[in-house]
Scaffold this active site. Structure first.
Site, PDB file in Angstrom:
ATOM      1  N   HIS A  61       0.862  -1.339  -0.063  1.00 32.83           N
ATOM      2  CA  HIS A  61       0.049  -0.024   0.008  1.00 32.83           C
ATOM      3  C   HIS A  61       0.784   1.039  -0.113  1.00 32.83           C
ATOM      4  O   HIS A  61       2.098   1.136   0.254  1.00 32.83           O
ATOM      5  CB  HIS A  61      -1.076   0.006   1.282  1.00 32.83           C
ATOM      6  CG  HIS A  61      -0.323   0.273   2.437  1.00 32.83           C
ATOM      7  ND1 HIS A  61       0.460  -0.871   3.139  1.00 32.83           N
ATOM      8  CD2 HIS A  61      -0.442   1.096   3.507  1.00 32.83           C
ATOM      9  CE1 HIS A  61       0.977  -0.334   4.274  1.00 32.83           C
ATOM     10  NE2 HIS A  61       0.348   0.726   4.504  1.00 32.83           N
ATOM     11  N   HIS A  63       1.047   3.933   1.943  1.00 34.47           N
ATOM     12  CA  HIS A  63       1.739   4.960   2.815  1.00 34.47           C
ATOM     13  C   HIS A  63       3.208   4.987   2.755  1.00 34.47           C
ATOM     14  O   HIS A  63       3.809   3.935   2.398  1.00 34.47           O
ATOM     15  CB  HIS A  63       1.145   4.251   4.299  1.00 34.47           C
ATOM     16  CG  HIS A  63      -0.219   4.754   4.631  1.00 34.47           C
ATOM     17  ND1 HIS A  63      -0.945   4.038   5.599  1.00 34.47           N
ATOM     18  CD2 HIS A  63      -0.840   5.605   4.296  1.00 34.47           C
ATOM     19  CE1 HIS A  63      -2.399   4.531   5.694  1.00 34.47           C
ATOM     20  NE2 HIS A  63      -2.306   5.415   4.998  1.00 34.47           N
ATOM     21  N   ASP A  65       5.592   4.806   5.044  1.00 34.76           N
ATOM     22  CA  ASP A  65       6.642   4.132   5.703  1.00 34.76           C
ATOM     23  C   ASP A  65       6.640   2.799   4.910  1.00 34.76           C
ATOM     24  O   ASP A  65       7.505   1.660   5.091  1.00 34.76           O
ATOM     25  CB  ASP A  65       6.103   3.650   6.949  1.00 34.76           C
ATOM     26  CG  ASP A  65       4.881   3.247   7.060  1.00 34.76           C
ATOM     27  OD1 ASP A  65       3.899   3.649   6.347  1.00 34.76           O
ATOM     28  OD2 ASP A  65       4.571   2.433   8.191  1.00 34.76           O
ATOM     29  N   HIS A  66       5.884   2.568   3.672  1.00 33.02           N
ATOM     30  CA  HIS A  66       5.970   1.363   2.809  1.00 33.02           C
ATOM     31  C   HIS A  66       6.430   1.886   1.341  1.00 33.02           C
ATOM     32  O   HIS A  66       6.854   0.627   0.642  1.00 33.02           O
ATOM     33  CB  HIS A  66       4.674   0.551   2.767  1.00 33.02           C
ATOM     34  CG  HIS A  66       4.095   0.164   4.124  1.00 33.02           C
ATOM     35  ND1 HIS A  66       4.266  -1.249   4.456  1.00 33.02           N
ATOM     36  CD2 HIS A  66       3.652   0.802   5.256  1.00 33.02           C
ATOM     37  CE1 HIS A  66       3.870  -1.304   5.786  1.00 33.02           C
ATOM     38  NE2 HIS A  66       3.636  -0.325   6.146  1.00 33.02           N
ATOM     39  N   HIS A 139      -7.832  -1.216   5.395  1.00 34.74           N
ATOM     40  CA  HIS A 139      -6.869  -0.436   5.859  1.00 34.74           C
ATOM     41  C   HIS A 139      -7.263   0.940   5.654  1.00 34.74           C
ATOM     42  O   HIS A 139      -8.378   1.022   4.768  1.00 34.74           O
ATOM     43  CB  HIS A 139      -5.320  -0.634   5.613  1.00 34.74           C
ATOM     44  CG  HIS A 139      -4.229   0.194   6.336  1.00 34.74           C
ATOM     45  ND1 HIS A 139      -4.209   0.312   7.535  1.00 34.74           N
ATOM     46  CD2 HIS A 139      -2.981   0.845   6.093  1.00 34.74           C
ATOM     47  CE1 HIS A 139      -3.239   1.000   8.132  1.00 34.74           C
ATOM     48  NE2 HIS A 139      -2.510   1.439   7.143  1.00 34.74           N
ATOM     49  N   ASP A 210      -0.553  -3.283   5.854  1.00 40.36           N
ATOM     50  CA  ASP A 210      -1.307  -2.868   7.061  1.00 40.36           C
ATOM     51  C   ASP A 210      -2.741  -3.417   6.733  1.00 40.36           C
ATOM     52  O   ASP A 210      -3.213  -3.493   5.737  1.00 40.36           O
ATOM     53  CB  ASP A 210      -1.251  -1.409   7.130  1.00 40.36           C
ATOM     54  CG  ASP A 210       0.131  -1.055   7.396  1.00 40.36           C
ATOM     55  OD1 ASP A 210       1.142  -1.803   7.441  1.00 40.36           O
ATOM     56  OD2 ASP A 210       0.435   0.253   7.779  1.00 40.36           O
ATOM     57  N   HIS A 269       6.370  -4.906  11.849  1.00 37.44           N
ATOM     58  CA  HIS A 269       5.445  -3.695  11.823  1.00 37.44           C
ATOM     59  C   HIS A 269       5.068  -3.000  13.107  1.00 37.44           C
ATOM     60  O   HIS A 269       4.093  -2.854  13.386  1.00 37.44           O
ATOM     61  CB  HIS A 269       4.409  -3.545  10.931  1.00 37.44           C
ATOM     62  CG  HIS A 269       3.913  -2.308  10.341  1.00 37.44           C
ATOM     63  ND1 HIS A 269       2.859  -1.704  11.248  1.00 37.44           N
ATOM     64  CD2 HIS A 269       4.233  -1.464   9.288  1.00 37.44           C
ATOM     65  CE1 HIS A 269       2.492  -0.641  10.529  1.00 37.44           C
ATOM     66  NE2 HIS A 269       3.245  -0.375   9.267  1.00 37.44           N
TER      67      HIS A 269
END
Lengths: 321, 321
Positions: A61, A63, A65-66, A139, A210, A269
């Site tokens: 996904h 976001h 941090d990914h 999510h 997530d 995570h």
């Protein structure tokens, strides 16, 4: 099959944990990357992994941090003079993200990017050695799990029966092993299918993004050897934080894994609030919560730890110290 | 004034050097960041710097190794619940870059971003303690140097003359020191301007972006205490690589610094091909080349090294080991 964690922190990096990234290697050559948080290329510098051998990147996904490490990793692969095409699998907006960054930073690459939208993954063979499909999660933004399954499984000759039938080891064995029919000196024809043992199960590893609803992976987990899933909080903290971040607790993931009779569960995570040591905000608290309900092999991922999944389905951790 | 290097490598990170980032602190509170390559926030974790005290970020140009760390750093400042506005100074496309990444990754921030285009910097007071202006450089894309100059310089009382005039230390001295006129017991009025020593020179630090023409900074360097400039290659390698990357050699920067009689030159942004040790592809080769033509104080930056610029214009390095 094996995998190595390049980041195991949620949201922001800590001094010991980077944001999400996982290197995955199937039985064939090369490797794949699942998620690419900022600093993933820095982590790779401290492993034997080469950006030349990277075959595909799967983004669960969008976001930050990914995926914020993706532009820099692509740029560095270019500066290393990579020429082989690189598959980029992810939500459709992944292409918008990369195209936008490449345009504003005037980044050119000496190799082609093959974008594969996650919802078109079914018909696209991304990796030669692993079949990949995606499972939708729950999510704040569209998020996916990727399921990697060996494409081919070696079959063994039924040596006991062959010997009992008076067929000694020799070229005939080799032909049968390769799946070919073999002709004996006396003219008899042996069909390979009759002399091969039933194949072992093809190994399956699921890497989740997530997700606040582990039950979405229940069916897939029933036939997988390994699930790697976020456990951002303990249940106590999740209830305090509330449902808005849409993450899982260690407890909820472990319960689902137990219901699925999953043999190996790897949690990752983690919120940076969890530290080594004891107490309610410790890795120990996350672990205890999962162990309380899950009786399979449980692991809490740490950066650089490597895991090897044997042909027999046993998962062995090779800890980085 | 002081500054600390968070990254000193060109293009890609190495095991010991990250891509560009520099923390700069003026005589007032808080700090500024010049460039923000990927992993800058990770470097900050290993310093005493806090994202709460960061006042402004200056981006010299939009190549990835100077700005790909920005989205993650902004996101982390948000997760730390920063609420103070943050100034973002850079080429106009910086806003396109950040807006695009924030949109595709659905990043919301709990604090406002104040965009200041570099060509509109002259009329915008970004920092309370440092005046900042930008000087255009020559690179493959628009690139800038930022010049930071102390806004106010403390003035010292001329104690010798005061004493000679029979004015003893006391409240009168305090008033004069503050720049106020003072009235003596006998009715005489002393004007502060008459009793203050000439102010010392306001300190100036110039931080350059990528640039293949150091002479563009010649005039500015004549009145600066410190220039921090890229020296991506030795002259030999630059001639081999050719002019296309549009970078400087250590030799060319040092020649300009010598011509400007610059007291302190700090070289950075080294091609990862240069390693510690000896030989033509060593840091020693870069240093020798610059020392051959430059007689001022020369420094080759390393990650985490801190530099303190004293009021007397002396630059002292505090090496990180």
């Amino acid at each position: 099959m094996e995998f190595q964690f390049l980041g195991t922190s949620s949201g922001t990096p800590s001094k010991t944990r980077n944001v999400s990234g996982l290197a995955l290697r199937g039985p064939g050559g090369g490797w794949s990357l699942v998620d690419c948080g900022e600093g993933t290329q820095h982590r790779i510098l401290d492993t034997p992994l080469s950006l030349h051998d990277l075959r595909a990147i799967f983004i669960t996904h969008l976001h930050g941090d990914h995926c914020y490490g993706l532009p820099g990793l692509l740029a560095s692969a270019g500066m290393l003079n990579r020429t082989a095409p690189l598959a980029l699998v992810g939500p459709p907006a992944l292409r918008t993200f990369i195209d936008g960054v490449m345009a504003t930073s005037e980044l050119g690459l000496p190799y082609p990017l093959d974008y594969i939208a996650v919802d078109g993954l079914a018909g696209t063979p991304v990796l030669p050695d692993l079949a990949v499909d995606a499972i939708a999660l729950s999510h704040r933004i569209p998020s996916w799990a990727y399921r990697f399954t060996e494409r081919t499984v070696e079959r063994k000759l039924d040596a006991t029966r062959l010997r009992a039938a008076g067929i000694a080891p020799g070229p005939v064995w080799g032909e049968l092993q390769q799946g070919l029919d073999a002709v004996l000196d006396d003219g008899r024809v042996l069909h390979a299918a009759d002399w091969l043992l039933a194949p072992r199960k093809a190994r399956t590893v699921i890497v989740g993004g997530d997700n606040d609803d582990p039950s979405l992976l229940l069916e897939a987990a029933r036939t997988a050897e390994v699930l790697i899933h976020e456990a951002t909080y303990t249940e106590e903290v999740l209830l305090k934080v509330g449902p808005a971040p849409m993450h899982s607790s260690a407890l909820r993931v472990a319960r689902m894994a137990q219901a699925a009779r999953l043999p190996n569960l790897v949690l990752t995570h983690f919120s940076p609030r969890y530290q080594d040591g004891a107490g309610p905000l410790s890795m120990g608290a996350l672990e205890a919560e999962a162990r309380g309900v899950y009786t399979g092999s449980l692991f809490l991922a740490r950066d650089f730890d490597r895991y090897v999944l044997g042909r027999d389905g046993t998962l062995a951790a090779k800890y980085f110290l």
